[in-house]
Design a protein around this motif. Structure first.
Motif, PDB file in Angstrom:
ATOM      1  N   PHE A 233       8.728  -7.690  11.565  1.00  0.00           N
ATOM      2  CA  PHE A 233       9.963  -8.463  11.666  1.00  0.00           C
ATOM      3  C   PHE A 233      11.145  -7.528  11.468  1.00  0.00           C
ATOM      4  CE2 PHE A 233      10.376 -13.239  11.385  1.00  0.00           C
ATOM      5  CZ  PHE A 233      11.664 -13.287  11.893  1.00  0.00           C
ATOM      6  N   THR A 234      11.991  -7.403  12.501  1.00  0.00           N
ATOM      7  CA  THR A 234      13.151  -6.525  12.399  1.00  0.00           C
ATOM      8  C   THR A 234      14.337  -7.265  11.798  1.00  0.00           C
ATOM      9  OG1 THR A 234      13.958  -7.010  14.642  1.00  0.00           O
ATOM     10  CG2 THR A 234      12.351  -5.223  14.389  1.00  0.00           C
ATOM     11  N   GLY A 235      15.409  -6.523  11.479  1.00  0.00           N
ATOM     12  CA  GLY A 235      16.512  -7.062  10.710  1.00  0.00           C
ATOM     13  C   GLY A 235      17.425  -8.005  11.473  1.00  0.00           C
ATOM     14  N   ARG A 250      13.169 -13.112   4.230  1.00  0.00           N
ATOM     15  CA  ARG A 250      12.535 -12.332   3.156  1.00  0.00           C
ATOM     16  C   ARG A 250      11.686 -13.227   2.262  1.00  0.00           C
ATOM     17  NH1 ARG A 250      17.572  -9.691   3.033  1.00  0.00           N
ATOM     18  NH2 ARG A 250      18.247 -10.943   1.248  1.00  0.00           N
ATOM     19  N   ALA A 253       8.537 -14.110   4.090  1.00  0.00           N
ATOM     20  CA  ALA A 253       7.628 -12.966   4.219  1.00  0.00           C
ATOM     21  C   ALA A 253       6.855 -12.709   2.941  1.00  0.00           C
ATOM     22  CB  ALA A 253       8.421 -11.727   4.627  1.00  0.00           C
ATOM     23  N   LEU A 261       8.609  -6.307   6.973  1.00  0.00           N
ATOM     24  CA  LEU A 261      10.031  -6.377   7.293  1.00  0.00           C
ATOM     25  C   LEU A 261      10.557  -4.972   7.512  1.00  0.00           C
ATOM     26  CD1 LEU A 261      11.298  -9.036   4.716  1.00  0.00           C
ATOM     27  CD2 LEU A 261      10.501  -9.375   7.055  1.00  0.00           C
TER      28      LEU A 261
END
Length: 379
Positions: A233-235, A250, A253, A261
């Motif tokens: 999962f990218t930002g 977050r 996750a 992440l």
């Protein structure tokens, strides 16, 4: 006297464009440099790595409240104006649709600098970026749309044909020319163990929907949980509401067993697209770049509504069941096999030289600077 062109990058989303266009301008005999807004997710050097001289501007990220984007836009306008006054370029190159880019366009316009605009004429009806993109179009003197339908839309917006060069998406130039990275090297660079077939996920706020895209994000996360597959999962970007949605991701996750992440993949983005089983979320990269790898994409919600897309994109509304169904289709080996010969509507990966050739040759005169509407054009 050598023509000087400033290539502006306001976020990690347009770093690749600047890294492509800058060197292409140098090869065309133009002195190119980049004005780069620092990434709030951390330092990056993609543009410098491609040999482009860079002037950096602080990100001015002071908060996520309703007034903070406006304050940031004002601070960036002032910062852009200072650098432009110092460097005095003949042209600036702007990409896309962000409010930070509109700040650069305003500063350049007030300074009397010719503006070239990449990725104009597109639609993203679920985001305020749509209006910013069209505003930049009206400030720009030269246009480099990525698709045929975008070029046609620019004409309908009143832009003169001769100002428009169909270029394709310059971000594809880097992706399609990058040497393949073996899977083992990719995960070694990330310092994680290869989890198997993984989903590459990216989410950004929907800035024109009542809930900011919260329902879409919840639907995506529920579907990802149900899929029980590894996720990279990218930002989240810096749009209004981004900080809150990043915190929500977050927390989600932390309850999962195989979610990583990664704020920004940077140069590892191309191998991520090459090795992923599917991409999911609502990023423009799922619409533009993923097609270069024939990667199946599940596009959730309205953020990319109206944008041209290839056969690899499966759209889903903000509903967990619909996203689950879309993921199931995207993960079907038969669907992946059907994409082998697909055509990317965003071009062939050779946009940089097309853009540079026009910028190097275009006379900077009254005809270029003075724009008109169709009814005012001489017969």
């Amino acid at each position: 006297m050598t023509r000087t062109v400033c290539v502006v990058s306001v976020s990690r989303a347009d770093r690749a464009m600047a890294a492509v266009v800058g060197p292409a301008l140098d090869e065309a005999g133009v002195s190119a440099w980049a004005m780069v807004v620092d990434d709030p997710l951390g330092p990056d050097s993609l543009i410098e790595d491609h040999g482009v001289r860079t002037r950096r501007i602080p990100a001015h990220m002071d908060g996520d409240g309703p007034a903070d984007p406006g304050r940031r836009m004002g601070a960036l306008t002032a910062a852009f104006a200072e650098v432009l006054a110092d460097e005095l370029p003949d042209m600036v190159v702007l990409t896309g649709d962000r409010y930070e880019t509109l700040a650069a366009a305003g500063a350049a316009s007030l300074a009397g600098v010719v503006i070239a605009h990449l990725h104009g004429g597109e639609l993203t009806l679920g985001a305020m970026d749509d209006a910013f993109r069209h505003a930049i179009t009206k400030l720009a003197h030269l246009h480099f749309p990525a698709t045929e339908s975008a070029a046609a839309r620019l004409v309908r917006m009143g832009e003169e044909d001769w100002r428009i060069t169909l270029a394709g998406a310059p971000g594809l130039d880097l992706l399609m020319s990058a040497p393949p990275m073996p899977r083992v090297d990719f995960f070694s660079a990330l310092n994680i163990t290869d989890p198997g077939d993984f989903i590459l996920a990216t989410w950004h706020p929907e800035t024109l929907t009542a809930d900011g895209g919260a329902a879409g994000l919840e639907a995506l996360l529920k579907a990802l949980s149900d899929a029980a597959r590894p996720v990279l999962f990218t930002g989240v970007n810096s749009d209004p509401g981004g900080a809150g949605q990043a915190a929500y991701i977050r927390r989600w996750a932390e309850e999962q067993t195989s979610v990583h992440l990664i704020p920004s993949l940077g140069a590892l983005y191309a191998p991520a697209l090459a090795h992923a089983a599917v991409m999911a979320g609502n990023s423009s990269s799922g619409i533009i770049e993923a097609a270069a790898f024939a990667l199946p994409v599940v596009n959730v919600g309205d953020r990319q509504k109206g944008r041209d897309r290839g056969a690899n994109v499966v759209d889903a509304p903000a509903d967990p069941a619909a996203v689950r169904q879309a993921l199931s289709r995207a993960l079907d080996p038969a669907f992946r096999a059907s994409l082998t010969a697909m055509i990317n509507p965003y071009g062939d990966g050779r946009a940089g030289p097309r853009i540079a050739a026009r910028l190097a040759a275009e006379p900077i005169d009254a005809r270029l600077r003075q724009k008109s509407f169709p009814e005012e054009r001489p017969s």
